[in-house]
Design a protein around this motif. Structure first.
Motif, PDB file in Angstrom:
ATOM      1  N   HIS A 121       3.902   1.891 -13.034  1.00 58.12           N
ATOM      2  CA  HIS A 121       4.234   1.178 -11.816  1.00 58.12           C
ATOM      3  C   HIS A 121       2.992   0.452 -11.295  1.00 58.12           C
ATOM      4  N   TYR A 122       3.216  -0.416 -10.318  1.00 57.36           N
ATOM      5  CA  TYR A 122       2.131  -1.234  -9.791  1.00 57.36           C
ATOM      6  C   TYR A 122       1.530  -0.596  -8.545  1.00 57.36           C
ATOM      7  N   GLN A 123       0.196  -0.658  -8.461  1.00 61.44           N
ATOM      8  CA  GLN A 123      -0.532  -0.053  -7.348  1.00 61.44           C
ATOM      9  C   GLN A 123      -1.541  -1.052  -6.785  1.00 61.44           C
ATOM     10  N   PHE A 124      -1.599  -1.117  -5.466  1.00 57.64           N
ATOM     11  CA  PHE A 124      -2.633  -1.882  -4.766  1.00 57.64           C
ATOM     12  C   PHE A 124      -3.701  -0.894  -4.337  1.00 57.64           C
ATOM     13  N   ILE A 125      -4.931  -1.099  -4.795  1.00 58.19           N
ATOM     14  CA  ILE A 125      -6.020  -0.146  -4.580  1.00 58.19           C
ATOM     15  C   ILE A 125      -7.206  -0.833  -3.909  1.00 58.19           C
ATOM     16  N   THR A 126      -7.820  -0.130  -2.957  1.00 56.94           N
ATOM     17  CA  THR A 126      -9.025  -0.618  -2.293  1.00 56.94           C
ATOM     18  C   THR A 126     -10.033   0.524  -2.169  1.00 56.94           C
ATOM     19  N   PHE A 127     -11.289   0.237  -2.472  1.00 54.70           N
ATOM     20  CA  PHE A 127     -12.347   1.209  -2.182  1.00 54.70           C
ATOM     21  C   PHE A 127     -13.609   0.457  -1.763  1.00 54.70           C
ATOM     22  N   ARG A 128     -14.514   1.158  -1.076  1.00 56.97           N
ATOM     23  CA  ARG A 128     -15.628   0.518  -0.395  1.00 56.97           C
ATOM     24  C   ARG A 128     -16.956   1.197  -0.705  1.00 56.97           C
ATOM     25  N   THR A 129     -18.039   0.466  -0.507  1.00 55.07           N
ATOM     26  CA  THR A 129     -19.361   1.060  -0.695  1.00 55.07           C
ATOM     27  C   THR A 129     -19.623   2.065   0.424  1.00 55.07           C
ATOM     28  N   LYS A 130     -20.323   3.108   0.101  1.00 50.97           N
ATOM     29  CA  LYS A 130     -20.605   4.159   1.080  1.00 50.97           C
ATOM     30  C   LYS A 130     -21.405   3.623   2.262  1.00 50.97           C
ATOM     31  N   ASP A 131     -22.365   2.748   1.982  1.00 48.28           N
ATOM     32  CA  ASP A 131     -23.245   2.242   3.034  1.00 48.28           C
ATOM     33  C   ASP A 131     -22.573   1.210   3.945  1.00 48.28           C
ATOM     34  N   SER A 132     -21.343   0.824   3.616  1.00 48.10           N
ATOM     35  CA  SER A 132     -20.632  -0.123   4.476  1.00 48.10           C
ATOM     36  C   SER A 132     -19.959   0.573   5.655  1.00 48.10           C
ATOM     37  N   ILE A 133     -19.881   1.893   5.606  1.00 50.14           N
ATOM     38  CA  ILE A 133     -19.169   2.654   6.635  1.00 50.14           C
ATOM     39  C   ILE A 133     -20.112   3.013   7.779  1.00 50.14           C
ATOM     40  N   ASP A 134     -19.865   2.429   8.935  1.00 52.57           N
ATOM     41  CA  ASP A 134     -20.672   2.717  10.114  1.00 52.57           C
ATOM     42  C   ASP A 134     -19.838   3.483  11.146  1.00 52.57           C
ATOM     43  N   PHE A 135     -20.379   3.657  12.337  1.00 49.39           N
ATOM     44  CA  PHE A 135     -19.698   4.434  13.375  1.00 49.39           C
ATOM     45  C   PHE A 135     -18.356   3.819  13.739  1.00 49.39           C
ATOM     46  N   TYR A 136     -18.308   2.483  13.827  1.00 46.80           N
ATOM     47  CA  TYR A 136     -17.065   1.806  14.197  1.00 46.80           C
ATOM     48  C   TYR A 136     -15.961   2.076  13.175  1.00 46.80           C
ATOM     49  N   LEU A 137     -16.296   1.974  11.892  1.00 47.21           N
ATOM     50  CA  LEU A 137     -15.296   2.199  10.851  1.00 47.21           C
ATOM     51  C   LEU A 137     -14.846   3.654  10.797  1.00 47.21           C
ATOM     52  N   LYS A 138     -15.773   4.571  11.019  1.00 49.54           N
ATOM     53  CA  LYS A 138     -15.400   5.986  11.049  1.00 49.54           C
ATOM     54  C   LYS A 138     -14.432   6.262  12.193  1.00 49.54           C
ATOM     55  N   LYS A 139     -14.694   5.641  13.323  1.00 50.43           N
ATOM     56  CA  LYS A 139     -13.812   5.797  14.478  1.00 50.43           C
ATOM     57  C   LYS A 139     -12.447   5.176  14.191  1.00 50.43           C
ATOM     58  N   LEU A 140     -12.458   4.017  13.530  1.00 46.48           N
ATOM     59  CA  LEU A 140     -11.216   3.331  13.197  1.00 46.48           C
ATOM     60  C   LEU A 140     -10.396   4.134  12.188  1.00 46.48           C
ATOM     61  N   GLU A 141     -11.043   4.710  11.199  1.00 45.96           N
ATOM     62  CA  GLU A 141     -10.357   5.514  10.193  1.00 45.96           C
ATOM     63  C   GLU A 141      -9.672   6.727  10.797  1.00 45.96           C
ATOM     64  N   ASN A 142     -10.242   7.268  11.863  1.00 50.10           N
ATOM     65  CA  ASN A 142      -9.698   8.474  12.501  1.00 50.10           C
ATOM     66  C   ASN A 142      -8.772   8.180  13.670  1.00 50.10           C
ATOM     67  N   ASP A 143      -8.467   6.909  13.881  1.00 46.68           N
ATOM     68  CA  ASP A 143      -7.598   6.508  14.982  1.00 46.68           C
ATOM     69  C   ASP A 143      -6.139   6.752  14.598  1.00 46.68           C
ATOM     70  N   LEU A 144      -5.548   7.808  15.121  1.00 46.90           N
ATOM     71  CA  LEU A 144      -4.186   8.191  14.768  1.00 46.90           C
ATOM     72  C   LEU A 144      -3.129   7.314  15.435  1.00 46.90           C
ATOM     73  N   SER A 145      -3.539   6.476  16.368  1.00 48.94           N
ATOM     74  CA  SER A 145      -2.586   5.610  17.048  1.00 48.94           C
ATOM     75  C   SER A 145      -2.207   4.391  16.216  1.00 48.94           C
ATOM     76  N   LEU A 146      -2.976   4.128  15.145  1.00 45.37           N
ATOM     77  CA  LEU A 146      -2.733   2.960  14.306  1.00 45.37           C
ATOM     78  C   LEU A 146      -2.007   3.350  13.022  1.00 45.37           C
ATOM     79  N   SER A 147      -1.087   2.520  12.583  1.00 45.60           N
ATOM     80  CA  SER A 147      -0.469   2.733  11.273  1.00 45.60           C
ATOM     81  C   SER A 147      -1.508   2.452  10.203  1.00 45.60           C
TER      82      SER A 147
END
Length: 220
Positions: free
Chosen positions: A62-88
């Motif tokens: 089957h077909y899969q859409f995949i995304t991954f990122r460099t470790k050093d690209s993750i800052d405080f804003y992205l960590k907060k965004l990743e843990n935001d349960l209010s967003l789909s």
């Protein structure tokens, strides 16, 4: 100036003929150079899973859409965004990608490093997966594949080989990529087109002058 493009086939793509409920049905021939074959994914499978906290839908052939990122690209804003349960997850991924498109953090993949990463990803595709389209951004990667093996095995293979090569060339040590990855099962032909165009246009919308070097497509 480059403009965003619509699905780069010579003809308008026809429907694959995949119904919303049944899993295994015959697909129509795609008008591109190769036939992507059966999607076989029911519409009820929503496949929006991300990171090690959640399970990944693992469907071979089957077909899969995949995304991954460099470790050093993750800052405080992205960590907060990743843990935001209010967003789909869909909205969350869109916001993360837009942020990374304009961020210089962890933006290591430039120049000949683009070719290094592209070569590694493409060299394993006959056994583990087939790459439909690939976009290598400075700090993250988008891939649309047809998977032939377990999704975790595919990602580990790509990450391990690219990290080893890039760390050596950049004289870096430790983890190169962020832990985990985002994946979404392609549901139907319309979804396939949407993901394809998103990946193809990502470096164009980010106004990267070397966008053509960053994109590989099975249909180009």
């Amino acid at each position: 100036m480059s403009e965003a493009r619509i699905y780069p086939c010579k003809k308008d793509p026809n429907e694959f003929g995949v119904p919303k409920i049944q899993v295994k049905l015959e697909a129509r021939i795609h008008p591109c150079k190769k036939d992507p074959n059966e999607f076989g994914v029911p519409d009820i499978i929503k496949g929006l899973f991300m990171y090690k906290k959640l399970p990944h839908i693992n469907l071979k052939e089957h077909y899969q859409f995949i995304t991954f990122r460099t470790k050093d690209s993750i800052d405080f804003y992205l960590k907060k965004l990743e843990n935001d349960l209010s967003l789909s997850n869909h909205i969350k991924q869109y916001k993360i990608d837009n942020y990374l498109d304009n961020s210089s953090l962890g933006a290591y993949i430039n120049g000949h490093f683009i070719d290094n990463v592209k070569d590694i990803i493409l060299e394993n595709q006959s056994n583990l997966y087939e790459v439909i389209i690939l976009c290598i951004m400075p700090n993250h990667i988008h891939i649309l594949i047809k998977q032939f093996d377990d999704i975790d095995k595919i990602i580990k293979c790509i990450k391990a080989k690219t990290a080893l090569r890039l760390n050596a060339k950049l004289n870096k040590k430790g983890s190169f990529w962020q832990k985990g990855y985002y994946d979404k099962v392609i549901r139907d032909e319309k979804h396939f087109e949407k993901v394809y165009n998103y990946i193809y246009n990502n470096p164009i919308k980010a106004k990267l002058k070397d966008w053509e070097r960053r994109v590989y497509s099975l249909y180009e």
